[in-house]
Structure formats: C-alpha cells, structure tokens
Motif scaffolding. Sequence first.
Motif, PDB file in Angstrom:
ATOM      1  N   CYS A  62       0.859  -1.176   0.000  1.00  0.00           N
ATOM      2  CA  CYS A  62       0.000   0.000   0.000  1.00  0.00           C
ATOM      3  C   CYS A  62       0.887   1.213   0.000  1.00  0.00           C
ATOM      4  CB  CYS A  62      -0.857   0.000   1.249  1.00  0.00           C
ATOM      5  SG  CYS A  62      -1.414   1.587   1.763  1.00  0.00           S
ATOM      6  N   HIS A  84      -4.180   6.368  -7.068  1.00  0.00           N
ATOM      7  CA  HIS A  84      -5.402   5.606  -7.336  1.00  0.00           C
ATOM      8  C   HIS A  84      -6.671   6.367  -6.974  1.00  0.00           C
ATOM      9  CE1 HIS A  84      -3.791   4.365  -3.346  1.00  0.00           C
ATOM     10  NE2 HIS A  84      -5.019   4.652  -2.970  1.00  0.00           N
ATOM     11  N   SER A 136     -12.708   3.047  -8.828  1.00  0.00           N
ATOM     12  CA  SER A 136     -11.848   2.118  -8.110  1.00  0.00           C
ATOM     13  C   SER A 136     -12.343   1.910  -6.690  1.00  0.00           C
ATOM     14  CB  SER A 136     -10.418   2.678  -8.063  1.00  0.00           C
ATOM     15  OG  SER A 136      -9.636   1.961  -7.130  1.00  0.00           O
ATOM     16  N   CYS A 154     -10.584   1.707  -4.315  1.00  0.00           N
ATOM     17  CA  CYS A 154      -9.637   2.452  -3.477  1.00  0.00           C
ATOM     18  C   CYS A 154      -9.801   3.959  -3.628  1.00  0.00           C
ATOM     19  CB  CYS A 154      -8.206   2.055  -3.831  1.00  0.00           C
ATOM     20  SG  CYS A 154      -7.829   0.310  -3.588  1.00  0.00           S
ATOM     21  N   CYS A 183      -4.535  -1.634  -5.772  1.00  0.00           N
ATOM     22  CA  CYS A 183      -5.659  -0.797  -6.186  1.00  0.00           C
ATOM     23  C   CYS A 183      -5.638  -0.577  -7.696  1.00  0.00           C
ATOM     24  CB  CYS A 183      -5.614   0.532  -5.447  1.00  0.00           C
ATOM     25  SG  CYS A 183      -5.894   0.381  -3.665  1.00  0.00           S
TER      26      CYS A 183
END
Length: 499
Positions: A11, A222, A228, A230, A253
């Motif tokens: 992440c 993102h 998305s 995310c 993502c």
Amino acid sequence: MRILSSTNETCVARILAAAALAVVAGCTAPVSEEREVEDVADTSTSFEDFEAQVFREPETGVYIVDGDTPLISRDELRRFYEQVVLKGALAVNVASGADVRWSNTQKMNLTYCVSTAFGGNHAAVVQAMATAASAWQAAADVRFVYRSDQNGACNASNTNVMFDVRPTSGQDYLARAFFPGYPRAYRNILIDSSSFGNIAPYTLAGILRHELGHTLGFRHEHTRVSASPCFEDNGWRGLTPYDSGSVMHYPQCGGTNRGDLVLTASDNAGASSIYGANVALQLDDPRVFDAAFYLQSYGDLAAAFGSDATAARNHWLNAGISEGRRASRAFDARFYLKIHGDLQAAFQTNYAAAIDHWLNQGLRFEGRRGARELDVSYYVSTYGDLQNVFGANLREAVNHWLYQGMPVEGRAGSAEVDVNYYLSVHPDLSAAYSGNRTAALNHFIWNGLSEGRRASVSFNVSSYVNHYSDLKAAFGTDYTAAFDHWIMAGIAEGRTGAP
C-alpha cells in the motif's frame, strides 16, 4: 504503507496531484488475511462506532484513515466522518482551493534528522533516506538536507529541522509521513519496525520514495479513478495523465508497479511541473566559465585566440577542462578536489567530473566551497539580506557575488578574501585599479596570493606561515599551499589565521 499478506502487495502511493489536503500520510504494515476491511460507506454507522473502528497510534494519538492518512484530533475525525463517511465517499478538503506545497524558499531547504533510536538500523535508514531524496531531487527543483548534527535530539519538538525521521513499532503501517503546511509537531516520518523485516520485492528506500512524495504534497494516484474500490476523494489537482505505475499508486488498487517503488516518467513530470525542473548545469555554465577571465588568465590562449570568446569556449570544452585550467573567479577545479578529500578519492584528476559535481551537487545541495575567493555558504550566511533573498538557492547566490556583490558592492566572498580590504591595505593596488574590484580580485588570483599579500582582516597568509615553524618548514614561501592548509587543517586545529 501496507503490505497485504495474501498478495504481498504494498500500500504505497500518493498521487502526482498537488496535495490540497491538510492531513498527514503514510503506509500501512502487514495485516492478517483474516482482518476485516472497514466499510466506511456504511451510513448507518454512528460516529462513536466509526471512531472505535479507526486505528489510532498509541504513541501520538493520531487517527489513521484511508489506510494511511493521519488526522490529528477528534474534531478532525468528526469532520471527516461528517463530510466523507456519511456521504459514502472518502475525501478531505482542499486548502482554500489552493495546492498545498512548499514555498520556493522552503523547497530548497527541507531539513531532516534521523533519530539515533533506530539503533542498529540507523545507517540503513540514513542511506535509504538519501536514496529516496535523490530520486525526488533529480525529478524536481527541491532539496532535502540531512542534518546529522540533530540526530541526538531528533524528535517532534526539534525546530532546527523541518521534519524528523523516527522509529515506531506495533503500528498498522510500515511508514507514514505528512503534507506541507502541517504543524511542526506532526511533520514526521515514522518507520515501523516491521519495515526492517522481509518486505520483498519492496525496499526501505522504495517505501521512503513514496513517503517523501507525501512530504512534497502528492496524493495517492489511485484516488484519481472514481470507479476504483480504493477511490478516496476529489480533493486533488491532476498534474499529469493518470499513471497506474506511479510510485504514489497502491499496487493492490489497480496499480501496475509490481517491483520496488520507483518514480516513473510521469512522476518526474508531475513533480517538476509544480516545483520546477532540476536543470543540470553544463560545463560551460557562467559560474565556471568566463571567456574573458579565461583568456586573461593564460597568455598562450590570449596569444592564440585574442578576444575570441567562441574559440575560448571551444578550447575550454575540448582541452582546458581536462588540463585542469581555471576559467572562473567563482570556481577552481584543482582547489575543489584538493580541499574535499572524498571528491579527490572519487574523481582524482577528472576535472570534468569535479565541475559537474560542484554545479549539480556540491554547490546546489551541499554548499561546498569551490574557490579560495568564494565560499558561497559563508557569503550567504554573512549577509542577512542575502540569506533572506536566496535562502538555500546557492546557485543564484554565486551569480549575485559574480555580477553584483563583489564588483559593485565590494562584498567579501570568503573569510580570507575581501576585495575592499585588499585594495585598502595595498596602496599600489588602489592606485593601479582605482576601485575596479574585479581587476583587483584578478590580481589576487594571478599574483597577490603567490606574493603572500594579505586580503582580509581575519587571515594573513604570510604571517600564518611565519608564525608556525612547522608550516614555515613545510611551505616556505609557497603561500598557495599555506592558504589551502589553513582551510583544510589549520582552522580545525585551532590555529590563528592572522597572528
């Protein structure tokens, strides 16, 4: 920064969109496969229930939302809940519609320390920070400055640095950072102990490349894709087309960055669009090449080329540099290598490499001295008005000395060479040059130093040699060597420069 244990994806990200947020950022650490994902869009969740689900740093009390975005207070968390959660979308307000970024002065002096509390991992963090900083410095006109002298007191209350880098443990992230404009107490990069474990294919430097992107104001890439899962919010301004490979994009993502976290061409373009490009200066830059000075300095060149500046430049590029000739009052490659032992070891007699290093690294980021007559760090620090105007922009400070400070105002470029003083204590020079400071400085470079003439109130090279028997035995009347000894050793040894 967070690594999902089921996919080993990281992440990491924060977009190349100028951050208009007023929150800190980070990335979360390994999470269990059984761990539930918080449903922040559940509008039936009360604030109290929402607060109970949000991770909170035990050490600082900072709330972490959106996986790696810190909120300082409960009031900020409530605003986030009201403005984002109850609307079913993740968002943070922009700052009055303006990009949150460092000012042109601040961006050139982003000082930081690395806490000694890292213990055995300290050297690794220092190196990783240097590697990450160099990536952003190559992309944009910014300067991260490592203040090792502040490491012993590297904490959130240290105002001698813009931000601190400290260890933490047991957090829900690998590392977290902040956005420009945050209060000093919250301008920190915290690195969890889990970052020093197996995080392949990522590296600590890669994680910190992402985190330093946050410190420059860049959001998660993102968040630009509203469809998305995310997606975070619309509180950003795009600087480049969407880039799924960005260093600021979470791989899980929809990101395509499957190796270590590195800056892409779009990252570089976005950073330079908001902070300006890092323009590499060339070997004929005016700071290191002055055709008139070059021709005046060498009789063979004057005889061959007269006043032909083009011919002088061609000679400089094709022969003069490799011969170690000097072509500027502000820089002397031989001197530069001599007084900086690390550069002497690295470049030996590669004068082109020495010039390039000074222009694009030594001067710009380190403030290294490049000539006996000009110590740019001294120049800026000695004159308060210059400090206010140039700050850490030492390239422009050199130009000021060359074209205004020395010839027009008579400012001293170094503690050892003050052209006004030089003229005042030598009547023959005052009579010969009638206040022409440039001509007087030329005299010092070509003749005055070798004659042992004094050029400042704080340093007298002939007295320096004669006062110390070991120096007299070593240098005799080689005043150039004695001058360099003063800079390289005499000052550190506590010797007196003007006995």
